[in-house]
Structures are given as C-alpha cells and as structure tokens.
Design an enzyme around this catalytic site. Structure first.
Site, PDB file in Angstrom:
ATOM      1  N   ILE A  39       0.837  -1.197   0.000  1.00 14.88           N
ATOM      2  CA  ILE A  39       0.000   0.000   0.000  1.00 14.88           C
ATOM      3  C   ILE A  39       0.879   1.257   0.000  1.00 14.88           C
ATOM      4  O   ILE A  39       1.860   1.333   0.742  1.00 14.88           O
ATOM      5  CB  ILE A  39      -0.926   0.036   1.242  1.00 14.88           C
ATOM      6  CG1 ILE A  39      -1.839  -1.185   1.260  1.00 14.88           C
ATOM      7  CG2 ILE A  39      -1.763   1.309   1.270  1.00 14.88           C
ATOM      8  CD1 ILE A  39      -2.673  -1.312   2.512  1.00 14.88           C
ATOM      9  N   GLY A  44       5.690   0.642   6.560  1.00  9.72           N
ATOM     10  CA  GLY A  44       6.591  -0.366   5.985  1.00  9.72           C
ATOM     11  C   GLY A  44       6.931  -0.076   4.533  1.00  9.72           C
ATOM     12  O   GLY A  44       8.091  -0.185   4.115  1.00  9.72           O
ATOM     13  N   CYS A  45       5.930   0.299   3.752  1.00  6.88           N
ATOM     14  CA  CYS A  45       6.163   0.589   2.334  1.00  6.88           C
ATOM     15  C   CYS A  45       7.002   1.846   2.174  1.00  6.88           C
ATOM     16  O   CYS A  45       7.892   1.916   1.325  1.00  6.88           O
ATOM     17  CB  CYS A  45       4.839   0.716   1.591  1.00  6.88           C
ATOM     18  SG  CYS A  45       3.914  -0.838   1.588  1.00  6.88           S
ATOM     19  N   ARG A  46       6.730   2.834   2.995  1.00  6.63           N
ATOM     20  CA  ARG A  46       7.521   4.067   2.965  1.00  6.63           C
ATOM     21  C   ARG A  46       8.978   3.753   3.272  1.00  6.63           C
ATOM     22  O   ARG A  46       9.888   4.199   2.558  1.00  6.63           O
ATOM     23  CB  ARG A  46       6.947   5.079   3.951  1.00  6.63           C
ATOM     24  CG  ARG A  46       7.609   6.430   3.911  1.00  6.63           C
ATOM     25  CD  ARG A  46       6.869   7.467   4.760  1.00  6.63           C
ATOM     26  NE  ARG A  46       6.517   7.019   6.094  1.00  6.63           N
ATOM     27  CZ  ARG A  46       5.269   6.780   6.514  1.00  6.63           C
ATOM     28  NH1 ARG A  46       4.247   6.936   5.699  1.00  6.63           N
ATOM     29  NH2 ARG A  46       5.043   6.385   7.745  1.00  6.63           N
ATOM     30  N   LEU A  49      10.606   1.708   0.254  1.00 11.67           N
ATOM     31  CA  LEU A  49      10.851   2.490  -0.955  1.00 11.67           C
ATOM     32  C   LEU A  49      11.821   3.631  -0.700  1.00 11.67           C
ATOM     33  O   LEU A  49      12.618   3.976  -1.588  1.00 11.67           O
ATOM     34  CB  LEU A  49       9.536   2.974  -1.545  1.00 11.67           C
ATOM     35  CG  LEU A  49       8.636   1.832  -2.051  1.00 11.67           C
ATOM     36  CD1 LEU A  49       7.297   2.371  -2.516  1.00 11.67           C
ATOM     37  CD2 LEU A  49       9.300   1.024  -3.141  1.00 11.67           C
TER      38      LEU A  49
END
Length: 152
Positions: A39, A44-46, A49
C-alpha cells in the site's frame, strides 16, 4: 510464484515516470529490482521504498534499476512519489496483471504481499525475497549476479 532461473514475464504499464516496458527499457542494459509492495504511504512501504531511493547511487553503479509495483490508484502513486522524491518509477498495475503474471502472493486478493525480485539483464529471475530485504542483501545479490554473468 516464479522460481530462480525462470524468464521474467514482460510487461508494459504506466508509471509515475511515464510508460515502462520491461524488455524494451532494460533487456541487455540493466538488472532490475522489482519491489511489489502492499500500500502507498504506509510505514513499511515508505521505509522500503525510501531505502531503495537512498540506495539508488549504489544500484546505478551496479547497472541496476528499481521499479516499485503496486495495484493502487495512480493518483496515490503520484502523491507518494512527490512526497518522498523516489527517483524511480512506481508502476501502476491497475488490473493486477503484473502481480498475476509474476505469481506474487496476495492477501485475500485485496493486497499484494511484499515481494522483491531481481531480474538480470537477460530477463532471468535471479533473486526472490518474500519480505523486505536489506539494502546490503540486495547489493550482495546484485554483485553475485553481475559476477556470474561476467564468468559466462
């Protein structure tokens, strides 16, 4: 799930940096790290990436590009990119076709399971991690891929 040594499926898709064509853009030119992430803009994704963004100079020295892939909304990809200045494309997989072709696991078909693959310059899958590998782990894998390619 794809396996090590299999040919990576080609794809053409829109991204935050314009159209991306895996084979046309990278075959014979660069290895590619494919980061399938759940998402936009979650912690976590932030982190994942932003770590990839921060490691880009190291990846570039190793002839490796980064693509983030997620079936989220295109506007969400654009906002996420603008906020964090990723410097690599976030690919818009609106029909879940790339996720399906790469056999990336999902949670109840609603969210992509965090998965990282490295595809070499010949478009062979050379690394798979169902999680969030460290930058150092990815750099080590890319160096091994490059060394084995040179010895062929």
């Amino acid at each position: 799930m794809l396996e090590i040594g299999m040919t990576a499926p080609d794809f053409h898709a829109e991204s935050t940096e314009g159209p991306v064509r895996l084979y046309d853009d990278y075959k014979g030119k660069k290895n590619v790290i494919l980061i399938f992430y759940p998402i936009n803009n979650t912690p976590g994704c932030r982190k994942q990436l932003c770590d990839a963004r921060d490691a880009q100079p190291d990846y570039e020295q190793l002839d490796t590009a980064v693509l983030g892939i997620n079936p989220g909304k295109f506007a969400g990809h654009q906002k996420f990119t603008a906020k964090h200045n990723f410097g690599f494309p976030l690919v818009f997989d609106d029909r879940w076709q790339i996720v399906a072709n790469y056999h990336v696991p999902t949670f109840s078909g609603m969210m992509v399971a965090r998965t990282v693959l490295i595809v070499d310059k010949d478009m062979k899958v050379r690394y798979i991690n169902k999680g969030m590998p460290s930058t150092q782990e990815l750099i080590t894998a890319i160096k091994e891929i490059n060394e084995s390619s040179q010895s062929l």
